[in-house]
Design a protein around this motif. Sequence first.
Motif, PDB file in Angstrom:
ATOM      1  N   VAL A 153     -18.365  32.378 -35.750  1.00 18.11           N
ATOM      2  CA  VAL A 153     -17.463  31.262 -36.042  1.00 18.11           C
ATOM      3  C   VAL A 153     -16.023  31.749 -35.924  1.00 18.11           C
ATOM      4  CG1 VAL A 153     -16.725  29.597 -37.792  1.00 18.11           C
ATOM      5  CG2 VAL A 153     -19.146  30.247 -37.616  1.00 18.11           C
ATOM      6  N   LYS A 154     -15.214  30.998 -35.196  1.00 16.79           N
ATOM      7  CA  LYS A 154     -13.797  31.327 -35.064  1.00 16.79           C
ATOM      8  C   LYS A 154     -12.960  30.106 -35.397  1.00 16.79           C
ATOM      9  CE  LYS A 154     -14.027  35.545 -33.783  1.00 16.79           C
ATOM     10  NZ  LYS A 154     -13.579  36.567 -34.704  1.00 16.79           N
ATOM     11  N   ARG A 177     -30.768  33.313 -29.575  1.00 15.78           N
ATOM     12  CA  ARG A 177     -29.570  33.260 -28.748  1.00 15.78           C
ATOM     13  C   ARG A 177     -28.341  33.537 -29.598  1.00 15.78           C
ATOM     14  NH1 ARG A 177     -29.671  26.696 -27.931  1.00 15.78           N
ATOM     15  NH2 ARG A 177     -28.113  26.237 -29.539  1.00 15.78           N
ATOM     16  N   ILE A 178     -27.255  33.861 -28.927  1.00 11.52           N
ATOM     17  CA  ILE A 178     -25.956  34.064 -29.563  1.00 11.52           C
ATOM     18  C   ILE A 178     -25.098  32.850 -29.214  1.00 11.52           C
ATOM     19  CG2 ILE A 178     -23.920  35.537 -29.740  1.00 11.52           C
ATOM     20  CD1 ILE A 178     -26.544  36.940 -30.569  1.00 11.52           C
ATOM     21  N   ASP A 179     -24.608  32.161 -30.249  1.00 11.40           N
ATOM     22  CA  ASP A 179     -23.736  30.993 -30.067  1.00 11.40           C
ATOM     23  C   ASP A 179     -22.374  31.277 -30.682  1.00 11.40           C
ATOM     24  OD1 ASP A 179     -25.993  29.775 -29.069  1.00 11.40           O
ATOM     25  OD2 ASP A 179     -26.027  28.141 -30.524  1.00 11.40           O
ATOM     26  N   VAL A 180     -21.402  30.504 -30.279  1.00 14.89           N
ATOM     27  CA  VAL A 180     -20.058  30.570 -30.849  1.00 14.89           C
ATOM     28  C   VAL A 180     -19.654  29.154 -31.233  1.00 14.89           C
ATOM     29  CG1 VAL A 180     -17.629  31.087 -30.392  1.00 14.89           C
ATOM     30  CG2 VAL A 180     -19.411  32.580 -29.468  1.00 14.89           C
ATOM     31  N   LEU A 181     -19.069  29.022 -32.408  1.00 16.98           N
ATOM     32  CA  LEU A 181     -18.510  27.751 -32.847  1.00 16.98           C
ATOM     33  C   LEU A 181     -17.014  27.947 -33.024  1.00 16.98           C
ATOM     34  CD1 LEU A 181     -21.145  25.884 -34.160  1.00 16.98           C
ATOM     35  CD2 LEU A 181     -19.068  25.043 -35.118  1.00 16.98           C
ATOM     36  N   LEU A 182     -16.226  27.209 -32.257  1.00 13.90           N
ATOM     37  CA  LEU A 182     -14.768  27.313 -32.295  1.00 13.90           C
ATOM     38  C   LEU A 182     -14.208  26.105 -33.030  1.00 13.90           C
ATOM     39  CD1 LEU A 182     -14.277  28.378 -28.576  1.00 13.90           C
ATOM     40  CD2 LEU A 182     -14.285  29.862 -30.588  1.00 13.90           C
ATOM     41  N   LEU A 183     -13.382  26.369 -34.041  1.00 11.60           N
ATOM     42  CA  LEU A 183     -12.846  25.312 -34.903  1.00 11.60           C
ATOM     43  C   LEU A 183     -11.324  25.349 -34.937  1.00 11.60           C
ATOM     44  CD1 LEU A 183     -15.235  26.033 -37.892  1.00 11.60           C
ATOM     45  CD2 LEU A 183     -15.504  24.224 -36.224  1.00 11.60           C
ATOM     46  N   GLN A 212      -5.525  24.673 -31.284  1.00 12.96           N
ATOM     47  CA  GLN A 212      -6.680  24.631 -30.393  1.00 12.96           C
ATOM     48  C   GLN A 212      -6.480  25.525 -29.174  1.00 12.96           C
ATOM     49  OE1 GLN A 212      -8.221  20.802 -29.412  1.00 12.96           O
ATOM     50  NE2 GLN A 212      -9.702  21.631 -28.000  1.00 12.96           N
ATOM     51  N   ARG A 213      -5.265  25.600 -28.660  1.00 10.62           N
ATOM     52  CA  ARG A 213      -5.027  26.419 -27.465  1.00 10.62           C
ATOM     53  C   ARG A 213      -5.329  27.895 -27.710  1.00 10.62           C
ATOM     54  NH1 ARG A 213       0.236  25.051 -29.213  1.00 10.62           N
ATOM     55  NH2 ARG A 213       1.331  26.868 -29.996  1.00 10.62           N
ATOM     56  N   ASP A 214      -5.280  28.337 -28.965  1.00 14.38           N
ATOM     57  CA  ASP A 214      -5.563  29.732 -29.291  1.00 14.38           C
ATOM     58  C   ASP A 214      -7.061  30.043 -29.321  1.00 14.38           C
ATOM     59  OD1 ASP A 214      -2.828  30.175 -29.539  1.00 14.38           O
ATOM     60  OD2 ASP A 214      -2.847  29.752 -31.691  1.00 14.38           O
ATOM     61  N   LEU A 215      -7.885  29.007 -29.324  1.00 17.16           N
ATOM     62  CA  LEU A 215      -9.331  29.232 -29.376  1.00 17.16           C
ATOM     63  C   LEU A 215      -9.862  29.903 -28.120  1.00 17.16           C
ATOM     64  CD1 LEU A 215     -10.547  25.950 -31.070  1.00 17.16           C
ATOM     65  CD2 LEU A 215     -10.574  28.249 -32.038  1.00 17.16           C
ATOM     66  N   ASP A 216      -9.228  29.664 -26.988  1.00 16.64           N
ATOM     67  CA  ASP A 216      -9.694  30.276 -25.746  1.00 16.64           C
ATOM     68  C   ASP A 216      -9.626  31.798 -25.792  1.00 16.64           C
ATOM     69  OD1 ASP A 216     -10.248  27.798 -24.633  1.00 16.64           O
ATOM     70  OD2 ASP A 216      -8.248  27.610 -23.757  1.00 16.64           O
ATOM     71  N   ARG A 266      -9.753  18.663 -34.753  1.00 15.90           N
ATOM     72  CA  ARG A 266     -10.472  18.708 -33.476  1.00 15.90           C
ATOM     73  C   ARG A 266     -11.960  18.790 -33.756  1.00 15.90           C
ATOM     74  NH1 ARG A 266      -6.515  17.004 -30.658  1.00 15.90           N
ATOM     75  NH2 ARG A 266      -4.885  18.447 -30.180  1.00 15.90           N
ATOM     76  N   LEU A 267     -12.755  18.214 -32.882  1.00 15.49           N
ATOM     77  CA  LEU A 267     -14.199  18.391 -32.990  1.00 15.49           C
ATOM     78  C   LEU A 267     -14.543  19.846 -32.691  1.00 15.49           C
ATOM     79  CD1 LEU A 267     -15.529  15.223 -31.160  1.00 15.49           C
ATOM     80  CD2 LEU A 267     -15.604  15.706 -33.607  1.00 15.49           C
ATOM     81  N   PRO A 268     -15.540  20.386 -33.363  1.00 11.77           N
ATOM     82  CA  PRO A 268     -15.936  21.772 -33.076  1.00 11.77           C
ATOM     83  C   PRO A 268     -16.410  21.907 -31.626  1.00 11.77           C
ATOM     84  CG  PRO A 268     -16.927  21.002 -35.115  1.00 11.77           C
ATOM     85  CD  PRO A 268     -16.299  19.807 -34.456  1.00 11.77           C
ATOM     86  N   ARG A 269     -16.137  23.053 -31.060  1.00 12.86           N
ATOM     87  CA  ARG A 269     -16.635  23.366 -29.725  1.00 12.86           C
ATOM     88  C   ARG A 269     -17.768  24.369 -29.894  1.00 12.86           C
ATOM     89  NH1 ARG A 269     -12.629  25.392 -25.098  1.00 12.86           N
ATOM     90  NH2 ARG A 269     -12.421  27.054 -26.605  1.00 12.86           N
ATOM     91  N   HIS A 270     -18.965  23.958 -29.522  1.00 15.57           N
ATOM     92  CA  HIS A 270     -20.172  24.774 -29.702  1.00 15.57           C
ATOM     93  C   HIS A 270     -20.553  25.355 -28.347  1.00 15.57           C
ATOM     94  CE1 HIS A 270     -24.532  24.989 -31.446  1.00 15.57           C
ATOM     95  NE2 HIS A 270     -24.079  26.149 -31.046  1.00 15.57           N
TER      96      HIS A 270
END
Length: 116
Positions: A55-56, A95-101, A61-65, A105-109
Amino acid sequence: MSRKAAEQRGRRAEAWAAFYLRLLGWRILARRLKTPRGEIDLIARRGRTIAFVEVKWRKEQRDLDLAIDGYRLRRVAEAAEAVAHRFSKQADRARIDVLLLAPWRLPRHITHAWQP
């Protein structure tokens, strides 16, 4: 930002991520699981799939990349490998997933974020 504030922000992000995953039908099996190889933020199950989730949270939002990279994903994968036997059964898929918050903003899974 102080270490304590960053820790609190991380815990809130993981709580939001767990809530979001539950809305999608996932069951949370573990939170903040520490292993000798690293920490796994969330371990979740839905059907025969086990997801080891990083989880990040970023203020913008631009910093999530830039929040996740190969090094961090490799550490999560190594930690997952160390404990997968405790959470998965024979026919399960892991599996390995990432959730970006980010705020408002809606979470990016990102599913299958790490595939060696």
